[in-house]
Design an enzyme around this catalytic site. Structure first.
Site, PDB file in Angstrom:
ATOM      1  N   ASP A 207       0.835  -1.196   0.000  1.00  0.00           N
ATOM      2  CA  ASP A 207       0.000   0.000   0.000  1.00  0.00           C
ATOM      3  C   ASP A 207       0.873   1.251   0.000  1.00  0.00           C
ATOM      4  OD1 ASP A 207      -2.493   1.363   0.132  1.00  0.00           O
ATOM      5  OD2 ASP A 207      -2.125   1.756   2.242  1.00  0.00           O
TER       6      ASP A 207
ATOM      7  N   HIS B 105      -6.592   0.639 -10.469  1.00  0.00           N
ATOM      8  CA  HIS B 105      -6.420   1.669  -9.436  1.00  0.00           C
ATOM      9  C   HIS B 105      -5.284   2.622  -9.809  1.00  0.00           C
ATOM     10  CE1 HIS B 105      -6.635   3.626  -5.624  1.00  0.00           C
ATOM     11  NE2 HIS B 105      -5.402   3.287  -5.288  1.00  0.00           N
TER      12      HIS B 105
END
Length: 301
Positions: A144, A216
Site C-alpha cells: 500500500d 487503481h
C-alpha cells in the site's frame, strides 16, 4: 517560520487512531482551549515514550473553520460532497483528530488525554484504529502507498509553503473503505494485479500497454501540466478478525485539488469510468475534508 503538525510527514508509522467529531455548540472558546491543551498533552506523552515517535494532527471541517480562520487561511477547504452517484458518501464532521506512532498503546494513552481535554465541547461520531500489516501490505495482499513521496520530497507536497498566510498547514481527507475479502479471494492473482495495476509479489507496475485504464493505478496516477498530482498517504488497514476489515484512507496535501482530482477520477466524475477496486473489493463508507493548521496557528486560534 511555521511548523506543521506532527502526523503529516513521518514515514512508516505502524498504528493510528482517527477520531471524527462534531462541535457541541457554536461557542468555540472551549474547543480553542482544548486545542492548546492537546498540544501540551502531545508533548508530555512524547517525552514519556520517545521511542513511539508519537504524532498528532487536529483538523477542522469547513463549518467550524469558517468561525476560526483568519483571512487567507485554508481558502480551498469545502465540505466533502458525495461522488459517483452515491459510490462515495459524504459524512462530513467538524473536527478530526489523527494520532499515529509506532505503538498502539501510546496512541491510546494520548487519545484518552486529548478527549479529556475536549470534554463536552465535542461529540465523537466515529473512532477507527489502524495498524500496519506485514511488509506494508493491505488486506488485499498488495503493498500500500508505493507511490508515496519519501524523505525531502514529502514537505513540498504535504505542507503549504511560506510566505502563504496559512503556511505550515495542510488539507486532509479521511475516507474509510470496507473490504469484501471473500469476493476478492474468488478472482485470480492475475486478475487482482489487473485491478491494482501492479504485480502482487514483486510490487512492480504493469507495463503501460498492459495496464487497464480503470485499474487503481490508472485512476490515481494523474498528471497536470506535466506534473504528478501527488499526495501524502498515512493510510492504515483497520478492522476485526471476526468482523469488518478495510482501509482507513488518510491523505494530506498542500493543495486540496490534488486529493479531489484523484477522487473524481476514481469515482467516475471525470470520464464516467470508475476504479476497479470499487467493484472488486472496496466500498467507500465515509468521506470528510479538513484543514489542519500549523502548530503555531493551532496554539493561537
Amino acid at each position: 517560520m511555521s511548523t506543521p503538525q506532527t502526523a503529516i510527514l513521518p514515514e512508516h508509522m505502524t498504528a493510528c487512531i482517527v477520531i471524527e467529531a462534531n462541535a457541541a455548540s457554536t461557542d468555540m472558546a472551549k474547543i480553542k482551549a482544548a486545542c492548546r491543551q492537546s498540544l501540551q498533552r502531545l508533548q508530555q506523552h512524547r517525552a514519556l515514550q520517545p521511542e513511539a515517535k508519537l504524532g498528532m494532527c487536529i483538523g477542522f471541517g469547513d463549518a467550524v473553520w469558517q468561525s476560526l480562520r483568519q483571512p487567507g487561511e485554508g481558502l480551498d477547504l469545502k465540505p466533502f460532497a458525495p461522488l459517483g452517484k452515491g459510490l462515495a458518501p459524504a459524512t462530513q464532521h467538524d473536527i478530526a483528530i489523527h494520532i499515529q506512532s509506532l505503538s498502539h498503546g501510546a496512541n491510546m494513552l494520548l487519545a484518552l488525554a486529548v478527549l479529556a481535554a475536549f470534554g463536552d465541547s465535542i461529540r465523537p461520531a466515529d473512532e477507527t484504529h489502524g495498524f500496519r500489516l506485514r511488509e506494508e501490505r493491505g488486506y488485499d495482499g498488495f503493498v500500500d502507498g508505493t507511490e508515496n513521496p519519501e524523505g525531502a520530497d514529502r514537505c513540498p507536497i504535504g505542507i503549504i509553503a511560506e510566505p502563504n498566510l496559512d503556511a505550515g498547514g495542510s488539507y486532509l481527507l479521511l475516507q474509510k473503505y470496507r473490504h469484501d475479502l471473500h469476493k476478492w479471494a474468488k478472482i485470480t492473482e492475475e486478475q487482482q494485479a489487473n485491478v491494482i495495476g501492479r504485480s502482487k509479489h514483486s510490487n512492480e507496475e504493469l507495463p503501460s500497454e498492459q495496464r487497464l485504464p480503470t485499474s487503481h493505478l490508472g485512476r490515481v496516477d494523474l498528471k497536470e501540466n506535466g506534473q504528478g498530482l501527488k499526495i501524502i498517504r498515512q493510510s492504515l488497514p483497520y478492522g476485526n478478525a471476526s468482523g469488518e476489515q478495510g482501509l482507513m484512507f488518510i491523505a494530506y496535501c498542500a493543495r486540496l485539488r490534488n486529493i479531489e482530482q484523484q477522487l473524481l477520477s476514481m469515482f467516475g466524475e471525470l470520464d464516467g469510468k470508475t476504479d476497479l477496486l470499487l467493484s472488486k473489493i472496496s466500498t467507500a463508507i465515509s468521506g470528510s475534508y479538513y484543514f489542519v493548521p500549523s502548530q503555531e496557528r493551532l496554539a493561537d486560534l
